[in-house]
Enzyme design. Structure first.
Site, mmCIF file in Angstrom:
data_model
loop_
_atom_site.group_PDB
_atom_site.id
_atom_site.type_symbol
_atom_site.label_atom_id
_atom_site.label_comp_id
_atom_site.label_asym_id
_atom_site.label_seq_id
_atom_site.Cartn_x
_atom_site.Cartn_y
_atom_site.Cartn_z
ATOM 1 N N CYS A 1 0.865 -1.183 0.000
ATOM 2 C CA CYS A 1 0.000 0.000 0.000
ATOM 3 C C CYS A 1 0.903 1.234 0.000
ATOM 4 C CB CYS A 1 -0.992 -0.007 1.164
ATOM 5 S SG CYS A 1 -0.288 0.223 2.808
ATOM 6 N N ASN B 1 2.433 1.563 4.200
ATOM 7 C CA ASN B 1 2.679 0.308 4.916
ATOM 8 C C ASN B 1 2.333 0.411 6.400
ATOM 9 O OD1 ASN B 1 5.419 -1.923 5.666
ATOM 10 N ND2 ASN B 1 3.394 -2.479 4.986
ATOM 11 N N CYS C 1 -1.460 0.824 7.154
ATOM 12 C CA CYS C 1 -2.902 0.537 7.268
ATOM 13 C C CYS C 1 -3.281 -0.728 6.507
ATOM 14 C CB CYS C 1 -3.742 1.710 6.758
ATOM 15 S SG CYS C 1 -3.607 3.211 7.748
ATOM 16 N N ARG C 2 -3.436 -0.611 5.197
ATOM 17 C CA ARG C 2 -3.986 -1.700 4.398
ATOM 18 C C ARG C 2 -3.052 -2.894 4.251
ATOM 19 N NH1 ARG C 2 -5.332 1.767 -0.757
ATOM 20 N NH2 ARG C 2 -3.387 2.685 -0.062
ATOM 21 N N SER C 3 -1.812 -2.651 3.842
ATOM 22 C CA SER C 3 -0.937 -3.802 3.591
ATOM 23 C C SER C 3 -0.561 -4.558 4.861
ATOM 24 C CB SER C 3 0.296 -3.405 2.769
ATOM 25 O OG SER C 3 1.070 -2.412 3.398
ATOM 26 N N ASP D 1 -8.500 3.584 1.294
ATOM 27 C CA ASP D 1 -7.439 3.832 2.277
ATOM 28 C C ASP D 1 -8.056 4.351 3.570
ATOM 29 O OD1 ASP D 1 -5.191 4.487 3.734
ATOM 30 O OD2 ASP D 1 -4.161 5.432 2.045
#
Length: 158
Positions: A8, A11, A13-15, A127
């Protein structure tokens, strides 16, 4: 051993959410000895930092560990180390492809996370750093991780 990298922007939140959720799934399904997982960001703003507080709270709520996870940036060697580089949005995918060495054939298959869930109608994983909607992202991540495991199993059997 297959290797998966989630990517993401920062690095945090999402990933890392996808990394932790996929690792949890692999352990639950008995695949952690066949598939390893990591995450990285395209940007360098959060290097060395743990996942975002919203991600940590959500993972805690679901009983998913994230101990020791620290933000890092995508690098050229990732194309040779990983079999799958799964980008959380279109811009992440474009940015990742800028890291691809021009003269060397890559090992990794690079694709967007939402390619695993075409029926959801999203091009990108939203996001939550901006939206604050970590639960929506987790629902997508959980469903997509199941599909990713199915994809890897199919790839291994072919």
């Amino acid at each position: 051993m297959k290797k998966v990298l989630f990517v993401c922007l920062g690095n945090i939140c999402r990933s890392p959410m996808a990394e932790a959720a996929f690792r949890h799934l692999l352990e639950r399904e008995g695949w952690s000895d066949k598939i390893t997982v990591d995450s990285a960001g395209t940007g360098d703003w959060h290097l060395g930092k743990p996942p975002h507080e919203g991600t940590r709270k959500l993972l805690d709520h679901h009983g998913i560990g994230y101990s020791g996870m620290l933000a890092r940036q995508v690098c050229e060697r990732d194309f040779f180390s990983f079999d799958y580089i799964v980008c959380m949005d279109s811009q992440n995918q474009l940015d990742v492809m800028k890291w691809l060495p021009k003269q060397i054939t890559k090992k990794a298959e690079v694709f967007k996370f939402m390619d695993l869930l075409p029926e959801r109608g999203f091009a990108d994983v939203p996001d939550p750093y901006y939206s604050g909607n970590f639960e929506e992202v987790y629902e997508l991540v959980e469903a997509g991780c199941l599909r990713l495991l199915e994809k890897i199993k199919a790839d291994l059997s072919s």
